[in-house]
Design an enzyme around this catalytic site. Structure first.
Site, PDB file in Angstrom:
ATOM      1  N   SER A 183      -1.574 -10.187   2.135  1.00  0.00           N
ATOM      2  CA  SER A 183      -0.949 -10.682   3.376  1.00  0.00           C
ATOM      3  C   SER A 183      -1.101  -9.662   4.508  1.00  0.00           C
ATOM      4  CB  SER A 183       0.527 -11.035   3.147  1.00  0.00           C
ATOM      5  OG  SER A 183       1.283  -9.886   2.865  1.00  0.00           O
ATOM      6  N   ARG A 189      -3.973   1.890  -6.479  1.00  0.00           N
ATOM      7  CA  ARG A 189      -4.502   3.055  -7.194  1.00  0.00           C
ATOM      8  C   ARG A 189      -4.392   4.295  -6.333  1.00  0.00           C
ATOM      9  NH1 ARG A 189      -7.066   1.848 -11.542  1.00  0.00           N
ATOM     10  NH2 ARG A 189      -7.268  -0.379 -11.830  1.00  0.00           N
ATOM     11  N   LEU A 190      -4.303   5.426  -7.045  1.00  0.00           N
ATOM     12  CA  LEU A 190      -4.351   6.692  -6.317  1.00  0.00           C
ATOM     13  C   LEU A 190      -5.782   6.918  -5.850  1.00  0.00           C
ATOM     14  CD1 LEU A 190      -2.243   9.267  -8.348  1.00  0.00           C
ATOM     15  CD2 LEU A 190      -1.795   8.334  -6.072  1.00  0.00           C
ATOM     16  N   ASN A 225      -2.336   4.170   4.859  1.00  0.00           N
ATOM     17  CA  ASN A 225      -1.629   3.295   3.912  1.00  0.00           C
ATOM     18  C   ASN A 225      -0.350   2.775   4.546  1.00  0.00           C
ATOM     19  OD1 ASN A 225      -1.104   2.114   1.326  1.00  0.00           O
ATOM     20  ND2 ASN A 225       0.393   3.734   0.941  1.00  0.00           N
ATOM     21  N   HIS A 273       3.567   1.527   3.344  1.00  0.00           N
ATOM     22  CA  HIS A 273       4.483   1.545   2.200  1.00  0.00           C
ATOM     23  C   HIS A 273       5.791   0.863   2.609  1.00  0.00           C
ATOM     24  CE1 HIS A 273       6.207   2.885  -1.540  1.00  0.00           C
ATOM     25  NE2 HIS A 273       7.300   3.164  -0.857  1.00  0.00           N
TER      26      HIS A 273
HETATM   27  C1  GRF Z   1       2.929  -4.310   0.800  1.00  0.00           C
HETATM   28  O1  GRF Z   1       4.327  -4.447   0.676  1.00  0.00           O
HETATM   29  C2  GRF Z   1       2.566  -2.883   1.079  1.00  0.00           C
HETATM   30  O2  GRF Z   1       3.546  -2.183   1.768  1.00  0.00           O
HETATM   31  C3  GRF Z   1       2.411  -2.298  -0.300  1.00  0.00           C
HETATM   32  O3  GRF Z   1       1.840  -3.326  -1.063  1.00  0.00           O
HETATM   33  C4  GRF Z   1       2.219  -4.592  -0.522  1.00  0.00           C
HETATM   34  C5  GRF Z   1       0.969  -5.383  -0.338  1.00  0.00           C
HETATM   35  O4  GRF Z   1       1.218  -6.723   0.024  1.00  0.00           O
HETATM   36  N1  GRF Z   1       1.621  -1.093  -0.256  1.00  0.00           N
HETATM   37  P1  GRF Z   1       0.008  -7.647   0.464  1.00  0.00           P
HETATM   38  O5  GRF Z   1      -1.015  -7.651  -0.674  1.00  0.00           O
HETATM   39  O6  GRF Z   1      -0.564  -7.113   1.726  1.00  0.00           O
HETATM   40  O7  GRF Z   1       0.595  -9.019   0.632  1.00  0.00           O
END
Ligand code: GRF
Length: 189
Positions: free
Chosen positions: A12, A90-91, A106, A108
């Site tokens: 998403s 993954r790291l 990234n 989070h």
């Molecule tokens: C998101 O909540 C992002 O913050 C985290 O993984 C999720 C990915 O969601 N790192 P999507 O695949 O973009 O819907």
């Protein structure tokens, strides 16, 4: 700037980013999507947006190092400048970190450094904090530890459920991530 999105799942955030590229609110070019999961829904989203999509898994290689070398080859072949992680589970290894210094970003779903790891939304909800949020940060060798670029708060009300909080976090991500990427890439152009 040539941007690649790395994702493992639903995608998403990729969708929000792809839409921003289509509206040209982010400068540069979204050149490819890579997923380490061959059945990830993000690959279907990529097709819909006509973004070239690639997938292979670490299981296809003898070691993590070989997997990352193949990924690096793919990125170099496509002259990628920036890596945008959007649910890439993954790291990132040393080889990629060295190839893209301060060029791997990234998102989070918590206010780092609180609630790092795989379950940022649930961990904040279960802890009972009254404010959580979203963090955009550079990647380093740790788990959700790199330098913070941007954060936005999401309050947790007494009536929130894990589902309603998850929805609010995702809405915030889908607005914040394209905005922050637009600023970073604009500053580089
Ligand atoms: C998101 O909540 C992002 O913050 C985290 O993984 C999720 C990915 O969601 N790192 P999507 O695949 O973009 O819907």
């Amino acid at each position: 700037m040539r941007i690649a999105v790395l994702a493992s799942g639903n995608g998403s955030n990729f969708e929000a980013i792809a839409q921003a590229f289509e509206k040209q609110t982010i400068a540069g070019e979204l050149v490819l999507v890579f997923s380490d999961k061959k059945t990830a829904y993000v690959l279907e989203r990529a097709e819909k947006h006509q973004i070239p999509a690639f997938t292979f898994s670490p299981k296809d290689f003898l070691s993590k190092k070989e997997y990352e070398e193949a990924l690096l080859d793919l990125l170099v072949d496509h002259q990628v400048d920036y890596l945008v992680l959007a649910g890439y589970m993954r790291l990132i290894g040393e080889g990629l970190l060295e190839a893209f210094p301060k060029r791997i970003i990234n998102i989070h779903p918590s206010l780092l450094p609180a609630f790092p790891g795989l379950h940022g939304i649930e961990d904040a909800f279960d802890y009972g904090v009254k404010v959580t949020g979203v963090t955009v940060h550079y990647i380093d060798a740790g788990v959700d530890t790199g330098p913070i670029i941007a954060q936005e708060c999401v309050p947790i009300s007494a009536t929130d459920t894990l589902e309603s909080l998850t929805e609010k976090i995702h809405q915030t991500e889908h607005r914040l991530y394209p905005e922050v990427l637009a600023e970073i890439i604009h500053a580089e152009e």
